[in-house]
Structures are given as C-alpha cells and as structure tokens.
Design a protein around this motif. Structure first.
Motif, PDB file in Angstrom:
ATOM      1  N   HIS A  89       0.859  -1.181   0.000  1.00  0.00           N
ATOM      2  CA  HIS A  89       0.000   0.000   0.000  1.00  0.00           C
ATOM      3  C   HIS A  89       0.890   1.224   0.000  1.00  0.00           C
ATOM      4  O   HIS A  89       2.093   1.139   0.225  1.00  0.00           O
ATOM      5  N   ALA A  90       0.278   2.391  -0.226  1.00  0.00           N
ATOM      6  CA  ALA A  90       1.025   3.646  -0.265  1.00  0.00           C
ATOM      7  C   ALA A  90       0.824   4.423   1.027  1.00  0.00           C
ATOM      8  O   ALA A  90       0.018   4.055   1.883  1.00  0.00           O
ATOM      9  N   HIS A  91       1.541   5.545   1.148  1.00  0.00           N
ATOM     10  CA  HIS A  91       1.390   6.390   2.331  1.00  0.00           C
ATOM     11  C   HIS A  91      -0.036   6.921   2.450  1.00  0.00           C
ATOM     12  O   HIS A  91      -0.535   7.149   3.557  1.00  0.00           O
ATOM     13  N   ALA A  92      -0.701   7.107   1.307  1.00  0.00           N
ATOM     14  CA  ALA A  92      -2.070   7.624   1.340  1.00  0.00           C
ATOM     15  C   ALA A  92      -2.992   6.716   2.136  1.00  0.00           C
ATOM     16  O   ALA A  92      -3.902   7.192   2.838  1.00  0.00           O
ATOM     17  N   PHE A  93      -2.775   5.417   2.057  1.00  0.00           N
ATOM     18  CA  PHE A  93      -3.618   4.481   2.805  1.00  0.00           C
ATOM     19  C   PHE A  93      -3.474   4.718   4.305  1.00  0.00           C
ATOM     20  O   PHE A  93      -4.455   4.722   5.049  1.00  0.00           O
ATOM     21  N   VAL A  94      -2.242   4.929   4.752  1.00  0.00           N
ATOM     22  CA  VAL A  94      -1.998   5.178   6.172  1.00  0.00           C
ATOM     23  C   VAL A  94      -2.597   6.523   6.588  1.00  0.00           C
ATOM     24  O   VAL A  94      -3.273   6.642   7.622  1.00  0.00           O
ATOM     25  N   MET A  95      -2.376   7.532   5.773  1.00  0.00           N
ATOM     26  CA  MET A  95      -2.832   8.876   6.136  1.00  0.00           C
ATOM     27  C   MET A  95      -4.350   9.017   6.118  1.00  0.00           C
ATOM     28  O   MET A  95      -4.903   9.956   6.696  1.00  0.00           O
ATOM     29  N   SER A  96      -5.035   8.090   5.448  1.00  0.00           N
ATOM     30  CA  SER A  96      -6.491   8.178   5.373  1.00  0.00           C
ATOM     31  C   SER A  96      -7.175   7.778   6.679  1.00  0.00           C
ATOM     32  O   SER A  96      -8.381   7.991   6.837  1.00  0.00           O
ATOM     33  N   TYR A  97      -6.433   7.190   7.614  1.00  0.00           N
ATOM     34  CA  TYR A  97      -6.969   6.799   8.922  1.00  0.00           C
ATOM     35  C   TYR A  97      -6.431   7.755   9.986  1.00  0.00           C
ATOM     36  O   TYR A  97      -5.250   8.111   9.976  1.00  0.00           O
ATOM     37  N   SER A  98      -7.305   8.141  10.923  1.00  0.00           N
ATOM     38  CA  SER A  98      -6.869   9.020  12.007  1.00  0.00           C
ATOM     39  C   SER A  98      -6.908   8.349  13.373  1.00  0.00           C
ATOM     40  O   SER A  98      -6.168   8.737  14.285  1.00  0.00           O
ATOM     41  N   LEU A 112     -12.399   2.429  12.034  1.00  0.00           N
ATOM     42  CA  LEU A 112     -12.555   1.067  11.524  1.00  0.00           C
ATOM     43  C   LEU A 112     -14.008   0.614  11.656  1.00  0.00           C
ATOM     44  O   LEU A 112     -14.531   0.496  12.769  1.00  0.00           O
ATOM     45  N   PRO A 113     -14.673   0.333  10.544  1.00  0.00           N
ATOM     46  CA  PRO A 113     -16.074  -0.116  10.624  1.00  0.00           C
ATOM     47  C   PRO A 113     -16.203  -1.545  11.133  1.00  0.00           C
ATOM     48  O   PRO A 113     -17.215  -1.922  11.697  1.00  0.00           O
ATOM     49  N   ALA A 122       3.618   6.491  19.107  1.00  0.00           N
ATOM     50  CA  ALA A 122       3.146   5.825  17.899  1.00  0.00           C
ATOM     51  C   ALA A 122       1.818   6.413  17.458  1.00  0.00           C
ATOM     52  O   ALA A 122       0.952   6.743  18.273  1.00  0.00           O
ATOM     53  N   SER A 123       1.643   6.537  16.140  1.00  0.00           N
ATOM     54  CA  SER A 123       0.430   7.112  15.572  1.00  0.00           C
ATOM     55  C   SER A 123      -0.712   6.117  15.634  1.00  0.00           C
ATOM     56  O   SER A 123      -0.608   4.994  15.116  1.00  0.00           O
ATOM     57  N   GLU A 124      -1.833   6.540  16.238  1.00  0.00           N
ATOM     58  CA  GLU A 124      -3.001   5.665  16.292  1.00  0.00           C
ATOM     59  C   GLU A 124      -3.613   5.504  14.907  1.00  0.00           C
ATOM     60  O   GLU A 124      -4.145   4.446  14.564  1.00  0.00           O
ATOM     61  N   GLY A 125      -3.554   6.577  14.113  1.00  0.00           N
ATOM     62  CA  GLY A 125      -4.066   6.468  12.751  1.00  0.00           C
ATOM     63  C   GLY A 125      -3.291   5.432  11.945  1.00  0.00           C
ATOM     64  O   GLY A 125      -3.874   4.671  11.175  1.00  0.00           O
ATOM     65  N   GLU A 126      -1.972   5.398  12.109  1.00  0.00           N
ATOM     66  CA  GLU A 126      -1.146   4.401  11.427  1.00  0.00           C
ATOM     67  C   GLU A 126      -1.511   3.001  11.897  1.00  0.00           C
ATOM     68  O   GLU A 126      -1.627   2.068  11.090  1.00  0.00           O
ATOM     69  N   LEU A 127      -1.706   2.839  13.218  1.00  0.00           N
ATOM     70  CA  LEU A 127      -2.115   1.538  13.748  1.00  0.00           C
ATOM     71  C   LEU A 127      -3.437   1.118  13.132  1.00  0.00           C
ATOM     72  O   LEU A 127      -3.612  -0.046  12.740  1.00  0.00           O
ATOM     73  N   PHE A 154      -2.894  -0.132   9.605  1.00  0.00           N
ATOM     74  CA  PHE A 154      -2.300  -1.469   9.576  1.00  0.00           C
ATOM     75  C   PHE A 154      -3.336  -2.526   9.942  1.00  0.00           C
ATOM     76  O   PHE A 154      -3.382  -3.618   9.351  1.00  0.00           O
ATOM     77  N   VAL A 155      -4.179  -2.220  10.929  1.00  0.00           N
ATOM     78  CA  VAL A 155      -5.235  -3.164  11.319  1.00  0.00           C
ATOM     79  C   VAL A 155      -6.173  -3.402  10.136  1.00  0.00           C
ATOM     80  O   VAL A 155      -6.530  -4.544   9.818  1.00  0.00           O
ATOM     81  N   ALA A 156      -6.574  -2.323   9.485  1.00  0.00           N
ATOM     82  CA  ALA A 156      -7.485  -2.445   8.345  1.00  0.00           C
ATOM     83  C   ALA A 156      -6.863  -3.277   7.227  1.00  0.00           C
ATOM     84  O   ALA A 156      -7.530  -4.124   6.612  1.00  0.00           O
ATOM     85  N   TYR A 157      -5.593  -3.043   6.950  1.00  0.00           N
ATOM     86  CA  TYR A 157      -4.930  -3.788   5.877  1.00  0.00           C
ATOM     87  C   TYR A 157      -4.769  -5.257   6.253  1.00  0.00           C
ATOM     88  O   TYR A 157      -4.925  -6.150   5.408  1.00  0.00           O
ATOM     89  N   ALA A 158      -4.495  -5.512   7.532  1.00  0.00           N
ATOM     90  CA  ALA A 158      -4.344  -6.891   7.986  1.00  0.00           C
ATOM     91  C   ALA A 158      -5.673  -7.637   7.923  1.00  0.00           C
ATOM     92  O   ALA A 158      -5.712  -8.834   7.582  1.00  0.00           O
ATOM     93  N   ILE A 159      -6.774  -6.978   8.256  1.00  0.00           N
ATOM     94  CA  ILE A 159      -8.086  -7.612   8.148  1.00  0.00           C
ATOM     95  C   ILE A 159      -8.386  -7.943   6.687  1.00  0.00           C
ATOM     96  O   ILE A 159      -8.960  -8.984   6.363  1.00  0.00           O
TER      97      ILE A 159
END
Length: 552
Positions: free
Chosen positions: A220-229, A234-235, A272-277, A280-285
C-alpha cells in the motif's frame, strides 16, 4: 485477483507482442524518401545486407545484453502497409511522387527478407553485429528505424537490470516499481519485461504480469496510512481465526500486543500514531495472509515498527503470518539494521522464530551507486524496490545502436570516416565466440562469410580491426557461432524461447563472464577481433575509398 502470503500472482501469458503501434509507419520520413529514390532508380531488385550493432557499451561498463528479438520477429510477421498508411504517405510526400510507387509499397512485405541474430539474452559487445538483415534494398532500408527502436531500449534496460542484479548479489530480491516514472505506457511495459529478463524477481505492473507471466508484488502507499486518524475509523473490528474460524475482536488483540510490545521493546507507546495503527489493522483484516506494511509514513522507529509488530503478533495469535515491512525514506542501511534487531528481539522474547525472517523491503530512488553504498555500510535489506533509475536508465538514456549497409549485390560496402570509431567493417560476416580453458569467453571473432570457421583446439590469429600491432593467437577450447537464422521465406524459422528461458540464458551468460570484465569500477574491455583475411580485405577496401590528400 488473489494474493498468497508473498503477494505474488501468476497469470498466463495471452499476448506475446504487447505493442499495437509497432507498424510500418513507426519510422522516419527519410526511410520512405530513400525507398522512393531506390524505386525511381530501379534498384528494387537489388539485394542488400545491413548490420545492426553498437559502438560502445553502456553505463561505463564493458558488456551489454541483447534483447528485443521476439518483438522484432513478430513485427516482421505483420510488416505490410495498410491502405490508410498509403493514403497518409500520399499526403506527406511531394505531390509529384509517382502513383506507381504507392502501388509498389502496397505489395511489399518481409517475405523476401532473411534475418540473422544473436540469440536473445546473449552477451554482446561493440562492433559485433547483433542483427544481420538481408533482402531487397528498399525493403530492408524501410526496416531500419523500427529494428533500432525495438532493440535499443530493450537491450539497454536489460543490461541495466543485470548491473543492478550484480550489485545486489543473489540473496536479495529485486522488484521493478517504475511504471509511474517510465516514458509512457510502452516504456513501462517494456521496462517490466526486460527488467525481469535481466534478473529482477518481479514487478508492481499488473498488465506486465498478465502479458508476460511475471510475478507481481505490492503493498500500500502512504495515502492508505494517512487516510486513517484513529481506531474509531474502523467499521469492522472482527477477524476470523484461520484454523477455528472463530470471530475475534482483532482491534482489541492488536491494542493488547501494542501495550506489551511497547514495554518489551522499550519503545514509548504514546509516540506511535493511532491512525497508522488503524491503517495497519485495516490492511491486515483485508489481507491477513500477506500483511506487509509501509512503516515510514510518520517515523519508522518511534511509530511504524511498534504498530507493525503489534498487528503482526495479533495475526500470529490467530494463526496467520505477516510478510514484512517496507521502508521508503531515511537512512536505509541504519533503519534496516534497527528493523532486523527489533524482529530478532520479538522472535526471541515471544518464541516466534519466523519473526526474525520477516522481509525488509527498501525503496526510495535507489540506483546502482546506492546499492554499492548500502553494501559497504552493511544492511539487512532482503528486497529492493527500484523504479526511476532503472526504467529511465538515468545513467545513460540511450544505447546508440546503428544500422549500416555492408553489401549490395554481393559488392561489399564500407563507410569511411575521419572518426575511426565510425568506420564500418564491410561485407557479410560470421561471428564466433572463442572460449578459454576456464570456460569463460576469451573474445569474439568476426570473419568473412566465405571463411572456414575456427575449430576447437586449433590456433587462430585474431587481429584488432584498426590497430595493426594488436594481434594474438588464440587456441579455443570451444567455438560458438553467434549469428543464427531467425527469419526466412516469410516466417520465423526457429521456435522462440519463453521469457523464463531467456532469463536463464542471461544469468548463465553473465555468470561465466570474467569478473574483471563485469566489475563496477574500471572493468577490463572484452576483446572483439577480426580474422587475418577480413583485416586485409577491410583495409584494402578502406584505402580504395579513402581520399588521398595533396600538400602544396
């Protein structure tokens, strides 16, 4: 498209020739004007021979890899001017061009052309003919620009890829990530194909993967990480256990591991950034079997690595295995070393031996010099993603192949120039590669077509094309005829090897080349020689055509 745990997917090759714009009009205007001149002079039945070669190896090196033959042969299969081509030519050529010329053009094809070539993926060197094209003079003249187009970039890119592979060594994976930086879609597809041919392990380019059956890889790109705050974004928080299919609150599991790891790894968790976490959780799911995270969006060591390890260990608890991390900025040698230390610490502290073997992918404008610098510093990178410098060949953007007339109607031709490098070697020729006792090539020998081939165990005199005193006797242990017939009587006359077979040919050719010839700094030039007979023939012809000065 499904992804396995290494993010690879193989799709069958459905199209050998990927470029629909390779057609007769992909040429320079002067090729057509010359063809008209030949036609007006009634030279359409004259037989000509052209050599295609280059004068200097690229990238300040001393070897080149020939590529592009398959595309050339598939172009010859379809070489014919369409009615719309002829209409266009009528509009751009002078109005007094005779109509019968267009009738002539409508009837030509490659059926009377014979093409000899070095096998694709072979080592080639300056002045050695890569292609020899024989046929009616106007027809083989019309092929010039397209043949040069199809082998110049292909050979340059493949050579560049081989140099990156030599720099990286055999233990590091190399992936081509250059589509967005390539010179258009054709450059992007060609780069993916020929980088793979030159020893890269795969590409990010999905179309290249489909067309050429090349492994594809991406995260994934940085945009994917930055899109989460935050984790509240997470739905879904649920991930099923891989073995039991039990639904688990994955977010809660990741948070617990985040806390434990921040203590165990002596990292301050609140940096650590919670948005980054959350990202990563979303991508892992989404991809629990092939989770790889880009960890440098905020800070690799203060945020990215803790967040990655927390998600990776949570996945482990559900019987999944993460793949690794990608670092796209910063001090790659230092960050890869620190990342490897963290992986070892987690593996040891929580008894998960495989964690120590996670991938560390590095990208970020990497070139050949960067790889050698990383090697000198010491690094723990397992995979390099290389884009701009590979696909644009920034160190040298063109190979400089040329297409020169060497014979017309069995009369040998020579181009004479004050610049000795531009003097051509006349006539039909054979090219032999002579091998030494250690199995490595000693030199390439050009001979006249009529000459007897050199024999194994028999001494042969090899001469420098221009320097009279440079000569040597060679007793080869093996003799290889390089030029083979690939096109004759309107068809391909050999079965074409697959891309993987050519890739192996490249690797095998480079492996047996002496290390001093392929070294990065001050490589030894490889010798290209001509036979005694060809030497005298060439120099006699040269003297016949060179003007004699007069001093007053």
């Amino acid at each position: 498209m499904s992804m396995d745990c290494t993010s690879f997917d193989h799709v069958s090759n459905k199209s050998g020739n990927f470029n629909n714009i390779v057609q007769p009009l992909l040429t320079d205007l002067y090729q057509v004007t010359m063809a008209y001149g030949y036609w007006k002079s009634k030279k359409t039945d004259e037989r000509a021979v052209f050599d295609l070669f280059f004068r200097k190896n690229p990238f300040q090196g001393e070897f080149t890899i020939f590529a592009g033959l398959e595309e050339i042969l598939k172009f010859l299969e379809n070489f014919k001017f369409s009615s719309s081509d002829l209409q266009y030519l009528k509009s751009v050529l002078p109005s007094n061009t005779e109509p019968e010329f267009f009738t002539y053009l409508s009837g030509i094809s490659a059926k009377d052309v014979t093409l000899y070539a070095v096998p694709e993926g072979s080592l080639v060197f300056p002045r050695v003919p890569i292609l020899v094209v024989e046929g009616p003079l106007p027809v083989v003249q019309l092929l010039e620009t397209i043949l040069l187009t199809l082998c110049n970039y292909a050979s340059l890119l493949t050579t560049n890829a081989v140099r990156y592979r030599i720099a990286a060594g055999d233990k590091i994976n190399l992936f081509e990530f250059g589509l967005r930086r390539a010179q258009g879609p054709d450059g992007g597809l060609s780069a993916s194909k020929y980088a793979y041919m030159g020893g890269f392990d795969g590409t990010s380019n999905l179309l290249a993967g489909k067309l050429f059956n090349i492994p594809v890889k991406g995260t994934h790109a940085h945009a994917f990480v930055m899109s989460y705050s935050s984790l509240r974004d997470l739905p879904s928080k649920i991930l099923k256990h891989k073995s039991t299919n039990e639904e688990i609150d994955f977010v809660a599991l990741c948070k617990n591991w985040h806390k434990d790891l921040s203590i165990q790894l002596n990292l301050i968790g609140n940096e650590a950034s919670e948005g980054e976490l959350a990202a990563f959780v979303a991508y892992a799911i989404a991809f629990p079997d092939c989770f790889m995270a880009l960890v440098d969006t905020y800070d690799v060591l203060r945020s990215g690595m803790l967040n990655f390890c927390a998600v990776a260990m949570a996945l482990n608890e559900l019987n999944y295995r993460a793949v690794g991390v990608r670092i796209d900025s910063g001090d790659l040698a230092y960050l890869s070393d620190m990342t490897a230390q963290i992986f070892r610490s987690v593996a040891s502290s929580f008894n998960v031996p495989w964690f120590e073997k996670l991938e560390i992918v590095a990208s970020n404008d990497i070139n050949e010099d960067t790889i050698y610098s990383l090697n000198e510093q010491g690094h723990k990178i397992t995979t390099l993603g290389i884009g701009t410098h590979l696909v644009t060949c920034q160190r040298q953007p063109a190979l400089g192949c040329v297409y020169k007339l060497v014979e017309v109607n069995e009369r040998s031709c020579i181009k004479v120039s004050e610049d000795m490098e531009k003097v051509t070697i006349p006539g039909r020729k054979n090219v032999f590669r002579l091998y030494g006792k250690d199995g490595s090539p000693l030199l390439d020998l050009l001979t006249q077509k009529s000459e007897e081939a050199p024999k194994e165990g028999h001494r042969v005199l090899c001469r420098h094309p221009f320097m009279e005193s440079k000569r040597a006797y060679v007793t080869p242990t093996r003799v290889e005829l390089l030029l083979q017939k690939w096109w004759s009587d309107g068809q391909i006359c050999q079965s074409l090897p697959t891309l993987d077979v050519i890739r192996k040919q490249v690797r095998d050719s480079v492996t047996i080349l002496r290390s001093d010839i392929k070294r990065y700094l001050n490589p030894t030039p490889y010798k290209v020689s001509i036979s005694e007979s060809l030497y005298h023939f060439m120099h006699d012809l040269w003297l016949q055509h060179a003007p004699v000065g007069e001093l007053a």
